[in-house]
Design a protein around this motif. Structure first.
Motif, short mmCIF file in Angstrom:
data_model
loop_
_atom_site.label_atom_id
_atom_site.label_comp_id
_atom_site.label_asym_id
_atom_site.label_seq_id
_atom_site.Cartn_x
_atom_site.Cartn_y
_atom_site.Cartn_z
N VAL A 164 0.88 -1.17 0.00
CA VAL A 164 0.00 0.00 0.00
C VAL A 164 0.91 1.21 0.00
O VAL A 164 1.88 1.26 0.77
N CYS A 165 0.59 2.18 -0.84
CA CYS A 165 1.38 3.40 -0.84
C CYS A 165 0.82 4.35 0.21
O CYS A 165 -0.33 4.77 0.11
N PRO A 166 1.61 4.68 1.24
CA PRO A 166 1.07 5.55 2.30
C PRO A 166 0.81 6.97 1.79
O PRO A 166 0.03 7.70 2.40
N LYS A 167 1.41 7.33 0.68
CA LYS A 167 1.23 8.70 0.20
C LYS A 167 -0.10 8.88 -0.54
O LYS A 167 -0.87 9.78 -0.24
N CYS A 168 -0.39 7.98 -1.51
CA CYS A 168 -1.65 8.14 -2.26
C CYS A 168 -2.74 7.18 -1.76
O CYS A 168 -3.88 7.26 -2.19
N GLY A 169 -2.39 6.27 -0.83
CA GLY A 169 -3.40 5.41 -0.20
C GLY A 169 -3.75 4.16 -0.99
O GLY A 169 -4.49 3.32 -0.51
N THR A 172 -3.16 -0.52 -5.37
CA THR A 172 -3.22 -0.99 -6.76
C THR A 172 -2.24 -0.26 -7.68
O THR A 172 -2.21 -0.52 -8.87
N SER A 173 -1.45 0.66 -7.12
CA SER A 173 -0.61 1.46 -8.03
C SER A 173 0.89 1.35 -7.73
O SER A 173 1.68 2.13 -8.23
N THR A 174 1.26 0.35 -6.90
CA THR A 174 2.67 0.19 -6.58
C THR A 174 3.29 -0.95 -7.40
O THR A 174 2.61 -1.89 -7.79
N VAL A 187 8.04 1.17 -5.87
CA VAL A 187 7.82 2.52 -6.38
C VAL A 187 6.33 2.63 -6.71
O VAL A 187 5.69 1.63 -7.01
N CYS A 188 5.81 3.85 -6.61
CA CYS A 188 4.38 4.03 -6.85
C CYS A 188 4.17 4.99 -8.02
O CYS A 188 4.98 5.88 -8.26
N LYS A 189 3.04 4.80 -8.70
CA LYS A 189 2.70 5.67 -9.83
C LYS A 189 2.61 7.13 -9.41
O LYS A 189 2.76 8.04 -10.21
N GLY A 191 4.65 8.65 -7.67
CA GLY A 191 5.98 9.24 -7.53
C GLY A 191 6.66 8.85 -6.23
O GLY A 191 7.87 9.02 -6.06
N ASN A 192 5.88 8.30 -5.31
CA ASN A 192 6.44 7.89 -4.03
C ASN A 192 7.21 6.57 -4.18
O ASN A 192 6.94 5.77 -5.08
N SER A 193 8.17 6.35 -3.29
CA SER A 193 8.77 5.03 -3.20
C SER A 193 9.03 4.74 -1.73
O SER A 193 9.06 5.65 -0.91
ZN ZN Z 1 1.29 6.29 -4.25
#
Ligand code: ZN
Length: 501
Positions: A164-169, A172-174, A187-189, A191-193
């Motif tokens: 789970v990407c903590p930045k965008c929540g 499904t996008s990592t 890495v996440c779509k 831009g977060n990693s």
């Molecule tokens: Zn994200």
């Protein structure tokens, strides 16, 4: 032999029955096939003397897959979020608990006792850490099993884990880029990693790996599932191979069930809005009927549920079954269907048939009139008890929300005008003239009206229609003799007098 008995016949040793439903929307009558099939199998295991447990896995770490029609537009931004991290549509608590709560209350009402496990807890407690580690280490073999059975192409360096990407929540996008126990780098779509800890609820396995992982971690020996999972190349096929080849366990004994559809509308799905929430079903029909709907049908049999006339017929059938059970007239299969469904409702409620109450309640909408009518019919009751009151409220809800038009009626007041001709008035008068010589019982009344129609040469359909028109303002209604027998005879006389004047 009943299907649930047949399923457990050859089992031995400790058993764990597992069921799972995602709380992504209202948990509906179709979903009840999952939980009740499991419940009946579990009950039969216990009856057989096996040591058995029964769990329900609430898949609340699953992502919200898309915007469902019942969601407000503002929920678009939560698509891809794990369900337990989304606020509830009504603003109180979380999304998953919002749909779980009425379901658990329904389970209470239908007397299904099950241990509830929220899947995000299995991750959060670290229960899955070892098996995630194992799956990641053997991901190439798992990828081969997945592409081999499902025919799906697995691309690049695939990982059986979605952080789970903590930045965008979103879950499904990592994309996973590396692993060093216990951390999965991604890495996440957006831009977060970052790094996800496999000992926490920082991410989840994809369904096809998570399912056998649950079997392994919890020790599942039996699981019912819908036919989508059971299709060739479906998730049971892949799960079975992963269980055997990677996790070193046997897959649970499967029991595949068919869908439940809503008559005239299609298969029940929470995402399409074609469904009846389980919590609504038990507001309009006795809880035993929900159990019976599932118990009476082989799991492989498709059920077309009709909440109108079909429901009434189902209740009739169940009441007949109760009678035959008490008289010892049932074969083994049907007796077991009854035994599995029955919840021992109060005697007083059972003394008045459901269908009979449907008619009585419409004649006597207020409870004091209803009580008098029931006393007149010989039911031994002095008051309307709380149980009876609840049953009445249930039927009123059914009448209001689901009953077909031909069942519904409203008794006309004694002095309301009715537009009938002289010949029709004559028919009413001749019935009125001989009324005192009739036994005020359904059959006698029916026979008398038949005789009159024969004498006067009016065809039965038309003739009965004149009475319905006079009493309920419709061309059809409940069987006439039966209907009149439930009315106060004085009222019938006065109404006939007024209408035929
Ligand atoms: Zn994200």
């Amino acid at each position: 032999m009943h299907w649930a008995q047949a399923f457990v016949k050859d089992l031995h040793g400790k058993q764990l029955v597992s069921t799972g439903i995602s709380p992504s929307g209202p948990i509906h009558v179709g979903n009840m096939r999952e939980i009740l099939t499991g419940h009946f199998i579990y009950s039969e295991m216990v009856s057989k003397g096996l040591e058995a447990n029964f769990i329900y896995l609430c898949d609340d770490i699953d992502p919200l897959r898309k915007m469902y029609p019942f969601l407000p537009g503002s929920f678009e931004k939560f698509v891809g979020y794990p369900l337990y991290r989304i606020p509830s549509p009504d603003g109180v608590g979380t999304y998953s608990e919002h749909f779980l709560k009425p379901f658990l209350a329904t389970l209470d009402l239908i007397a299904v006792k099950v241990r509830v496990i929220r899947s995000h807890d299995l991750y959060g407690n670290g229960d899955f850490a070892d098996i995630i580690d194992l799956s990641i280490r053997r991901r190439k073999e798992i990828a081969e099993i997945l592409s081999g059975t499902s025919g799906r192409e697995i691309e690049g360096d695939w990982y059986p884990y979605s952080p789970v990407c903590p930045k965008c929540g979103r879950i499904t996008s990592t994309t996973v880029v590396g692993y060093e126990k216990p951390f999965v780098s991604y890495v996440c779509k957006c831009g977060n990693s970052g790094k996800a800890d496999i000992r926490k609820d920082d991410g989840k396995m994809p369904w096809r790996v998570e399912w056998p992982a649950k079997w392994s971690v919890l020790g599942v020996t039996m699981e019912p599932f819908g036919k989508d999972h059971g299709a060739a190349g479906g998730s049971y096929d892949t799960g079975k191979l992963i269980a055997e080849k990677i996790f070193g366990i046997s897959a649970p004994k499967p029991l595949m069930y068919e869908w439940i559809s809503l008559k005239g509308k299609g298969t029940m799905h929470s995402s399409t809005g074609i469904n009846i929430a389980a919590s609504d079903f038990v507001k309009m029909a006795p809880p035993e009927i929900l159990r019976y709907l599932i118990a009476r049908n082989q799991p492989s049999r498709h059920i077309e549920f009709d909440p109108g006339n079909g429901l009434l017929t189902l209740v009739d059938e169940f009441e007949r079954l109760r009678e035959e059970h008490e008289n010892g007239k049932l074969d083994e299969d049907r007796d077991e269907s009854y035994r599995l469904s029955s919840l021992g409702a109060s005697k007083e409620v059972l003394s008045v048939g459901f269908r009979h109450l449907v008619t009585l309640i419409q004649i006597y909408p207020d409870e004091s009139g209803l009580l008098n009518a029931m006393k007149r019919s010989g039911y031994p009751m002095d008051t309307i008890s709380e149980n009876m009151h609840n049953r009445i409220a249930m039927i009123k809800r059914w009448l209001n929300d689901f009953a077909p038009e031909e069942i519904k009626f409203r008794l006309l007041p004694v002095d309301s005008e009715v537009n009938i001709n002289d010949a029709e008035k004559k028919l009413l008068r001749s019935f009125l003239e001989g009324i005192d010589s009739i036994q005020w019982q359904a059959n006698d009344i029916h026979n008398r009206i038949h005789e009159l129609l024969k004498e006067s040469g009016i065809p039965p359909g038309e003739g009965f229609g004149i009475f319905y028109k006079t009493f309920i303002g419709k061309s059809k209604g409940p069987r006439l003799g039966y209907f009149f027998s439930n009315l106060n005879m004085e009222f019938v006389k006065n109404r006939l007098e007024f209408a035929s004047r």
